[in-house]
Design an enzyme around this catalytic site. Structure first.
Site, PDB file in Angstrom:
ATOM      1  N   ALA A 133      21.189  68.100  66.768  1.00  0.00           N
ATOM      2  CA  ALA A 133      21.631  67.690  68.264  1.00  0.00           C
ATOM      3  C   ALA A 133      23.138  67.766  68.337  1.00  0.00           C
ATOM      4  CB  ALA A 133      21.367  66.138  68.241  1.00  0.00           C
ATOM      5  N   VAL A 140      24.878  66.019  64.999  1.00  0.00           N
ATOM      6  CA  VAL A 140      24.100  65.664  63.791  1.00  0.00           C
ATOM      7  C   VAL A 140      23.330  66.418  63.148  1.00  0.00           C
ATOM      8  CG1 VAL A 140      22.273  63.723  63.584  1.00  0.00           C
ATOM      9  CG2 VAL A 140      23.974  63.529  65.276  1.00  0.00           C
ATOM     10  N   ASP A 290      26.092  52.680  75.860  1.00  0.00           N
ATOM     11  CA  ASP A 290      25.698  54.379  76.285  1.00  0.00           C
ATOM     12  C   ASP A 290      24.270  54.516  75.821  1.00  0.00           C
ATOM     13  OD1 ASP A 290      26.694  56.514  77.061  1.00  0.00           O
ATOM     14  OD2 ASP A 290      27.352  57.319  75.006  1.00  0.00           O
TER      15      ASP A 290
END
Length: 507
Positions: A133, A140, A290
């Site tokens: 990702a 990541v 978030d």
């Protein structure tokens, strides 16, 4: 740093939107008035050649935002969860910003790890994958620890991200200063304070040690929340530019069709997302700031898994009470009480008319009831709220900006899973439970007990505090004035009474 040179950055922003074709798409999606569209095109066209080209493979708005940098990408992530504001087509385009951005080279990631650890990556991980990702600030990788054999997620900051972010925020500060100078009426909204607040929040994402601490705290707070999981950090391998955290497998929440195919009840998941957020904000005063689809997954057993703890929100006990009472007032359509709470909290100047403000709130709240999400234009609703707050002199509350923004994001996530969700009915049981436990008689008793304990700790110091108060109020060889003596007597009585209450409750 916030000088006129930032004007160049702002010009390139408009030019980039024009060059990529994003200007027209964005204005149409936002249903901007024809006059505004015409002015924007006339202002943007001469500078078109100055804009960034971006990635031609991406849709126009996504292409412009990714070309402009991390702060713009953060804004795009928020808008991607609000199809009712930007339209379904544009929202789908912006979802690319959440976790599918172009990754940087794995060699750069390994170089960062080696620099942080002081030894080669191969001495720590037996396996280290290509990026799984990539977001605006970090990417990541999946890895396996040599020592334990466990699979972990390794988050690494993008090279040069600190400098790029500072450049964007610097331009935002310049824009805010210009707005305040050119439009004195805008000062009520404190745009400079808003940008500073946003800067502080996102700057926390640039130190992954803070994110690891946030994950640990959030996991402790939510340990008993059914159907909710938070991966734990591996502290000995986490540093400023690298964070290692437990791996958790699941389906992305941004893919409702895949969730349905796996047998998950997406309607129930949408409800749970909204209720969990409210519970964290009201019960703990500490919430994921978030909480978009890119940071949420659904495990095989249906648990919601949260990721990415770089932005976490905090609100104090008093603000939670105010927030809960406002929500409860809207839920019960008691607009007079909502208005009174705004006045009691100091959100609205005391010289305003509470009755007129209650009527204005009724005009905001009533259209919501009896409608589903598709019938409500959140863009128009927010526009009317702005008019109301401007008319009644309500200043922007910087401490509530993240809470309000995240509420919008979470509602958008819930609606992506269940377009017909009723926000108020879904929120009602959580808010009622909080009111019952914290604002009613139980809450009053708990507050009194807490106050008594604090006073009890200061009990032995009361004589000394009284002596110092007398010395400050009465000069040598002077007798206290009658009013001073009365004031000191009142203070003494209050302190003695408080000490008595404290001792009584503690005993």
């Amino acid at each position: 740093m916030r000088g006129p040179h930032n004007l160049w950055r702002l010009i390139r922003t408009g030019a980039t939107f024009e060059r990529t074709g994003a200007m027209r798409v964005a204005l149409e999606a936002m249903e901007a008035p024809p006059r505004l569209r015409l002015v924007a095109r006339i202002m943007g066209w001469p500078f078109k050649w100055l804009g960034y080209a971006g990635d031609p493979a991406l849709p126009p708005v996504t292409r412009a935002i990714t070309a402009l940098g991390p702060a713009y990408i953060k804004l795009g992530q928020v808008l991607s969860t609000r199809p009712d504001v930007v339209g379904e087509e544009l929202a789908n385009q912006l979802r690319v910003l959440q976790d599918r951005l172009p990754p940087f080279d794995i060699a750069l990631a390994k170089a960062t790890l080696a620099e942080e650890y002081g030894r080669p990556v191969e001495e720590i991980f037996s396996e280290f994958s290509e990026p799984v990702a990539a977001a605006s600030i970090a990417q990541v990788h999946s890895a396996r620890l040599i020592e334990t054999g466990e699979t972990v997620a390794v988050k690494v900051l993008r090279p040069g991200i600190e400098k790029a972010f500072k450049r964007d925020i610097d331009a935002f500060h310049f824009a805010a200063d210009m707005i305040e100078r050119l439009s004195p009426a805008s000062r009520r909204l404190r745009p400079s304070d808003v940008i500073k607040h946003f800067e502080d929040l996102v700057a926390g994402e640039l130190d992954l040690r803070l994110e690891a601490a946030a994950a640990s705290q959030f996991a402790a707070n939510t340990e008993k929340d059914a159907g909710f999981r938070v991966p734990l950090p591996v502290w000995q391998l986490s540093s400023r530019r690298v964070m290692v955290i437990d791996w958790a497998e699941g389906l992305p929440m941004g893919d409702p069709e895949a969730l349905k195919a796996a047998g998950h009840d997406v309607t129930a998941i949408g409800t749970r997302v909204l209720q969990l957020f409210l519970s964290h904000a009201l019960r703990d005063g500490y919430f994921h700031g978030d909480m978009h689809q890119g940071n949420l997954k659904v495990a095989e057993n249906g648990d919601i898994i949260a990721f990415d703890f770089g932005i976490m929100g905090q609100i104090d006990q008093y603000t939670r009470h105010v927030y809960a009472e406002i929500l409860m007032g809207f839920i019960h359509r008691d607009y007079r009480r909502v208005a009174e709470v705004h006045f009691e909290a100091g959100y609205i100047p005391p010289d305003q008319d509470v009755v007129q403000f209650a009527l204005a709130l009724r005009a905001v709240g009533e259209p919501i009831f009896g409608m589903n999400a598709k019938q409500i234009s959140m863009a128009r609703l927010l526009a009317y709220l702005f008019e109301v707050t401007e008319r009644f002199g309500m200043a922007t509350r910087t401490e509530l900006i993240l809470l309000q923004r995240t509420m919008v994001v979470v509602e958008g996530v819930a609606r992506s899973l269940n377009p017909g969700i009723n926000m108020w009915e879904t929120a009602k049981p959580v808010v009622e439970s909080y009111i019952r436990e914290n604002v009613g008689p139980r809450g009053i008793l708990r507050d009194l007990t807490r106050t008594a304990r604090v006073l009890g700790r200061f009990g032995p110091q009361l004589p000394e505090l009284m002596q110092k108060a007398l010395e400050r109020q009465v000069q040598p060889e002077e007798k206290p004035e009658p009013k001073t003596a009365q004031a000191l007597g009142a203070v003494s009585a209050v302190l003695i009474l408080a000490a008595g209450v404290a001792l009584g409750l503690l005993i």
